[in-house]
Design a protein around this motif. Sequence first.
Motif, mmCIF file in Angstrom:
data_model
loop_
_atom_site.group_PDB
_atom_site.id
_atom_site.type_symbol
_atom_site.label_atom_id
_atom_site.label_comp_id
_atom_site.label_asym_id
_atom_site.label_seq_id
_atom_site.Cartn_x
_atom_site.Cartn_y
_atom_site.Cartn_z
ATOM 1 N N THR A 98 0.877 -1.087 -0.042
ATOM 2 C CA THR A 98 0.099 -0.050 -0.051
ATOM 3 C C THR A 98 0.833 1.314 -0.020
ATOM 4 O O THR A 98 0.481 2.371 -0.703
ATOM 5 C CB THR A 98 -1.203 0.096 1.444
ATOM 6 N N VAL A 141 -2.242 2.374 -6.102
ATOM 7 C CA VAL A 141 -2.475 1.287 -4.992
ATOM 8 C C VAL A 141 -3.543 0.473 -5.229
ATOM 9 O O VAL A 141 -3.373 -0.741 -4.697
ATOM 10 C CB VAL A 141 -3.414 2.516 -3.922
ATOM 11 N N SER A 144 -1.373 -2.304 -6.510
ATOM 12 C CA SER A 144 -0.490 -2.620 -5.587
ATOM 13 C C SER A 144 -1.325 -3.963 -4.838
ATOM 14 O O SER A 144 -0.916 -5.147 -4.576
ATOM 15 C CB SER A 144 -0.024 -1.784 -4.683
ATOM 16 N N TRP A 145 -2.466 -3.649 -4.501
ATOM 17 C CA TRP A 145 -3.303 -4.670 -3.817
ATOM 18 C C TRP A 145 -3.448 -5.830 -4.680
ATOM 19 O O TRP A 145 -3.603 -6.848 -4.156
ATOM 20 C CB TRP A 145 -4.658 -3.837 -3.575
#
Length: 440
Positions: A98, A141, A144-145
């Motif tokens: 995150t 983000v 990334s998750w």
Amino acid sequence: MKNMKTENVLKLILKMGMPMVISMMVNSLYNIVDSLFVAKMSENAMTALSLVFPIQNLISSIMIGFGIGINAVVSFYLGAGDRKRADKAASQGLFLGTVHGLVFTVIGITVMPWFLRMFTDDSEILSLGVQYTNVAFAFSVALSWELVFEKTFQAVGRMTASMVCMLAGCIVNIILDPVLIFGLGPAPRMGIEGAALATGIGQSVCAIAYIILYIVKPISVKYKKEYMIPQKDMCKRLYAIGIPASLSLALPSLLISALNVILAAFSQTYVFVLGVYYKLQTFLYLPANGIVQGMRPLIGYNYGAGEHKRVEEIYRTSLVLVALIMAAGTILCFVFPGELIGLFTTNADTISAGRTALRIIGLGFIVSSVSVASSGALEGLGKGGPSLVISALRYVAVIIPAAFILSRIIGAAGVWHAFWITELITAVVSFYIFVRSKSK
């Protein structure tokens, strides 16, 4: 998880790898379809996308590389029977992922105008590139998750679930591309910003799908709030694998930028051809990476369990499967090079240049299987350093000097010849590195 130590290796790799191959094929299709729609706008739009690609790929590579670190560490601890530390690796990986996403949102949007001016002074290309990145990097983000969940699900053997989530994101992306780019139905015509928004929404859908599956059908590894506070030893282990893996994946960005500089001295046509090639080659290397993704947790699990002979068998079998995929790609590039380039342009000179490029570069596809399989196997063993050495040879140490020297001797074609020469040299070195590293 016990079947990772006992089931037939070919059957197990196919069970673990085929969902990922299917996912990668769809992802490859998305990459090509996305570029096709952008190319329909203009060659300048496609050129802008080609120039943006290195930075976009760099950010994605760092996130994927960190995900590989999570995958390897979780797989190792599961193989060793330490469920608590596997949970800690996943939880701290989610928190750090995150943070990475937030940082890259800021960096990506900030550096892009400066980066694009290194390669062109065309105001339209500059404007299109900035428009695309301002939207695309806002979803860092979510990306990334998506990648943290993906690598954790793969580490516990939930390949089908991972496939479903990835397919959901890709399909949404493919559907939204023409809608947002050209303004179909009630949607406004957004042009290249629509392509970026479709990508971001697809990444968000994928991440949400993982969260829903995690809640509805939990995996054996748990994300726990109390484990998310970074610990020195765990971070060191995650980054010891993640940083070399990230650098390995990021090196193509450096390569593309360097080759763009060399090719731009001859003509923007060659820059366009290189951009198209890297879109097309995802249709080969992403499915091959699907096999590697299936192989990596198997090697990590068996290595953690002390099954060293089985590790070697998994590597050999995966190598053959990757080679078969690359052989199919070689045939396509030799038989249909003009048709492949023609998907992106109707310019006869560009198609001719692209036809030559694909046939020359395709000479190295099959032999590149050794480097691809060896690098993935080393990451599964937790040996990020040796894997990075292989990538450095493929993307920097050999190919850039070779491309520069050969282009001065035989022109732009020298850049294309540098590809297969590099793959041949790197294959020999990578096999030697793998044999030495697995015995230590």
